[in-house]
Design a protein around this motif. Sequence first.
Motif, mmCIF file in Angstrom:
data_model
loop_
_atom_site.group_PDB
_atom_site.id
_atom_site.type_symbol
_atom_site.label_atom_id
_atom_site.label_comp_id
_atom_site.label_asym_id
_atom_site.label_seq_id
_atom_site.Cartn_x
_atom_site.Cartn_y
_atom_site.Cartn_z
ATOM 1 N N GLY A 100 0.715 -1.253 0.091
ATOM 2 C CA GLY A 100 0.063 -0.055 -0.007
ATOM 3 C C GLY A 100 0.883 1.337 0.101
ATOM 4 N N GLY A 101 1.971 1.346 -0.521
ATOM 5 C CA GLY A 101 2.840 2.482 -0.520
ATOM 6 C C GLY A 101 3.547 2.966 0.810
ATOM 7 N N MET A 102 3.441 2.068 1.862
ATOM 8 C CA MET A 102 3.741 2.453 2.990
ATOM 9 C C MET A 102 5.282 2.095 3.180
ATOM 10 S SD MET A 102 2.344 -0.264 5.606
ATOM 11 C CE MET A 102 2.204 -1.967 5.102
ATOM 12 N N GLU A 103 5.986 2.759 4.160
ATOM 13 C CA GLU A 103 7.307 2.633 4.268
ATOM 14 C C GLU A 103 7.720 1.204 4.638
ATOM 15 O OE1 GLU A 103 9.766 5.042 7.254
ATOM 16 O OE2 GLU A 103 8.198 6.506 6.731
ATOM 17 N N PRO A 104 8.857 0.532 4.399
ATOM 18 C CA PRO A 104 8.983 -1.019 4.559
ATOM 19 C C PRO A 104 8.996 -1.270 6.016
ATOM 20 C CG PRO A 104 10.522 -0.163 2.919
ATOM 21 C CD PRO A 104 9.727 1.037 3.648
ATOM 22 N N ILE A 105 8.629 -2.392 6.312
ATOM 23 C CA ILE A 105 8.481 -3.070 7.838
ATOM 24 C C ILE A 105 9.389 -4.317 7.674
ATOM 25 C CG2 ILE A 105 7.010 -4.168 9.253
ATOM 26 C CD1 ILE A 105 4.510 -2.590 8.369
ATOM 27 N N ASP A 106 10.191 -4.356 8.447
ATOM 28 C CA ASP A 106 11.125 -5.350 8.600
ATOM 29 C C ASP A 106 10.722 -6.761 8.395
ATOM 30 O OD1 ASP A 106 13.439 -3.581 9.131
ATOM 31 O OD2 ASP A 106 13.421 -3.776 10.923
ATOM 32 N N ALA A 107 9.585 -6.985 9.255
ATOM 33 C CA ALA A 107 8.856 -8.384 9.112
ATOM 34 C C ALA A 107 7.615 -8.345 9.752
ATOM 35 C CB ALA A 107 9.785 -9.284 9.624
ATOM 36 N N VAL A 108 6.706 -9.438 8.943
ATOM 37 C CA VAL A 108 5.149 -9.353 9.430
ATOM 38 C C VAL A 108 5.105 -10.943 9.619
ATOM 39 C CG1 VAL A 108 3.039 -8.883 8.895
ATOM 40 C CG2 VAL A 108 4.747 -7.126 8.350
ATOM 41 N N GLY A 159 -2.597 -13.703 15.822
ATOM 42 C CA GLY A 159 -2.571 -12.182 15.670
ATOM 43 C C GLY A 159 -1.720 -11.784 14.475
ATOM 44 N N THR A 160 -1.707 -10.754 14.531
ATOM 45 C CA THR A 160 -0.749 -9.820 13.527
ATOM 46 C C THR A 160 0.317 -9.244 14.071
ATOM 47 O OG1 THR A 160 -2.595 -9.679 11.947
ATOM 48 C CG2 THR A 160 -0.624 -8.500 11.319
ATOM 49 N N TRP A 161 1.501 -9.472 13.810
ATOM 50 C CA TRP A 161 2.824 -8.972 14.178
ATOM 51 C C TRP A 161 3.692 -8.230 13.617
ATOM 52 C CZ3 TRP A 161 2.787 -10.172 19.565
ATOM 53 C CH2 TRP A 161 1.752 -11.081 20.166
ATOM 54 N N THR A 162 4.037 -7.150 13.812
ATOM 55 C CA THR A 162 5.248 -6.389 13.099
ATOM 56 C C THR A 162 6.432 -6.875 14.028
ATOM 57 O OG1 THR A 162 4.958 -4.414 14.131
ATOM 58 C CG2 THR A 162 3.880 -4.822 11.905
ATOM 59 N N LEU A 163 7.561 -7.003 13.146
ATOM 60 C CA LEU A 163 8.875 -7.259 13.740
ATOM 61 C C LEU A 163 9.939 -6.305 13.265
ATOM 62 C CD1 LEU A 163 7.744 -10.309 13.313
ATOM 63 C CD2 LEU A 163 9.270 -10.772 14.917
ATOM 64 N N SER A 164 10.343 -5.463 14.281
ATOM 65 C CA SER A 164 11.539 -4.485 13.952
ATOM 66 C C SER A 164 12.786 -4.815 14.334
ATOM 67 C CB SER A 164 11.086 -3.021 14.302
ATOM 68 O OG SER A 164 9.984 -2.811 13.691
ATOM 69 N N PHE A 165 14.016 -4.621 13.663
ATOM 70 C CA PHE A 165 15.166 -5.223 14.052
ATOM 71 C C PHE A 165 15.984 -3.856 14.576
ATOM 72 C CE2 PHE A 165 13.943 -7.869 10.662
ATOM 73 C CZ PHE A 165 13.962 -9.085 11.219
ATOM 74 N N LEU A 209 -10.213 -5.332 7.741
ATOM 75 C CA LEU A 209 -10.025 -6.351 8.128
ATOM 76 C C LEU A 209 -9.510 -6.209 9.628
ATOM 77 C CD1 LEU A 209 -7.333 -7.653 5.203
ATOM 78 C CD2 LEU A 209 -9.451 -8.669 6.054
ATOM 79 N N PRO A 210 -9.211 -7.185 10.652
ATOM 80 C CA PRO A 210 -8.872 -6.933 11.807
ATOM 81 C C PRO A 210 -7.548 -6.179 11.988
ATOM 82 C CG PRO A 210 -9.625 -9.239 11.752
ATOM 83 C CD PRO A 210 -9.390 -8.663 10.164
ATOM 84 N N ALA A 211 -7.729 -5.013 12.586
ATOM 85 C CA ALA A 211 -6.541 -4.014 12.501
ATOM 86 C C ALA A 211 -5.762 -4.238 13.714
ATOM 87 C CB ALA A 211 -7.095 -2.641 12.371
ATOM 88 N N SER A 212 -6.059 -5.062 14.486
ATOM 89 C CA SER A 212 -4.920 -5.191 15.901
ATOM 90 C C SER A 212 -3.713 -5.603 15.436
ATOM 91 C CB SER A 212 -5.841 -5.919 16.820
ATOM 92 O OG SER A 212 -4.885 -6.270 18.024
ATOM 93 N N VAL A 213 -2.703 -4.840 15.516
ATOM 94 C CA VAL A 213 -1.327 -5.384 15.376
ATOM 95 C C VAL A 213 -0.467 -5.058 16.423
ATOM 96 C CG1 VAL A 213 0.718 -4.817 13.880
ATOM 97 C CG2 VAL A 213 -1.575 -4.856 12.852
ATOM 98 N N SER A 214 0.232 -5.982 17.029
ATOM 99 C CA SER A 214 1.377 -5.935 18.053
ATOM 100 C C SER A 214 2.790 -5.700 17.420
ATOM 101 C CB SER A 214 1.204 -7.316 18.871
ATOM 102 O OG SER A 214 -0.134 -7.727 19.073
ATOM 103 N N PRO A 215 3.178 -4.558 17.722
ATOM 104 C CA PRO A 215 4.618 -4.719 17.169
ATOM 105 C C PRO A 215 5.582 -4.962 18.484
ATOM 106 C CG PRO A 215 3.858 -2.461 18.244
ATOM 107 C CD PRO A 215 2.722 -3.392 18.092
ATOM 108 N N ILE A 216 6.670 -5.564 17.847
ATOM 109 C CA ILE A 216 7.861 -6.184 18.537
ATOM 110 C C ILE A 216 9.020 -5.603 18.104
ATOM 111 C CG2 ILE A 216 9.419 -8.076 19.240
ATOM 112 C CD1 ILE A 216 6.600 -9.910 18.900
#
Length: 188
Positions: free
Chosen positions: A44-52, A58-64, A115-122
């Motif tokens: 969707g043109g957003m900045e890159p996320i390290d990992a999903v 659930g849905t998780w984003t992982l940043s290094f 879609l369910p928008a609950s995202v847990s960042p790590i």
Amino acid sequence: MILHPASRSRRLGLFGSSPADPLVTTLARRLDDDYHWFRSISSGGMEPIDAVLVGPGGTWTLSFAGQRGRFTLRNGHWYQWNRSTESWVPWEPLPITAARLAGRRLSLYLERAGLPASVSPILLAPADMSVQVEARDRLGLMVEREPDRIASLMSGQAQLTQAQVDRIVALLDPRQPLPRLAPSTPNG
């Protein structure tokens, strides 16, 4: 765990991960094929996320994180331990802010798609990074360094149905077939 292959097109924003990556290897051993791993995703043109990682848990984003040292949040302000002066000095929490924003960007993207928008960042911290937060301050993400602990967090409690997982995966990986939706109106 299903590793989504690299895309040759930068337009799709999907790039693969090396199976030799210790985090991916540990997660793949602990999580079944109901979980999907995406590396360096920028849908969707957003900045890159390290990992999903998407699955029933659930849905998780992982940043290094790349910063080493001791950090603390006190009364809403961030500090870093300065070894030479043996004191806490003000610190700009760029890795923490980036990890929180990655989760927020993906949450907004999922919300726009209905879609369910609950995202847990790590924030995946290196072994020599310590983050201390007072009980009354809310961090807004988890700071972890142990892949086994991350896998147990992700497989804990089911929060998404298999249909929701499939829809999120189809949204993040355009090469996946989109599951058919039920018509919203009779004979629709």
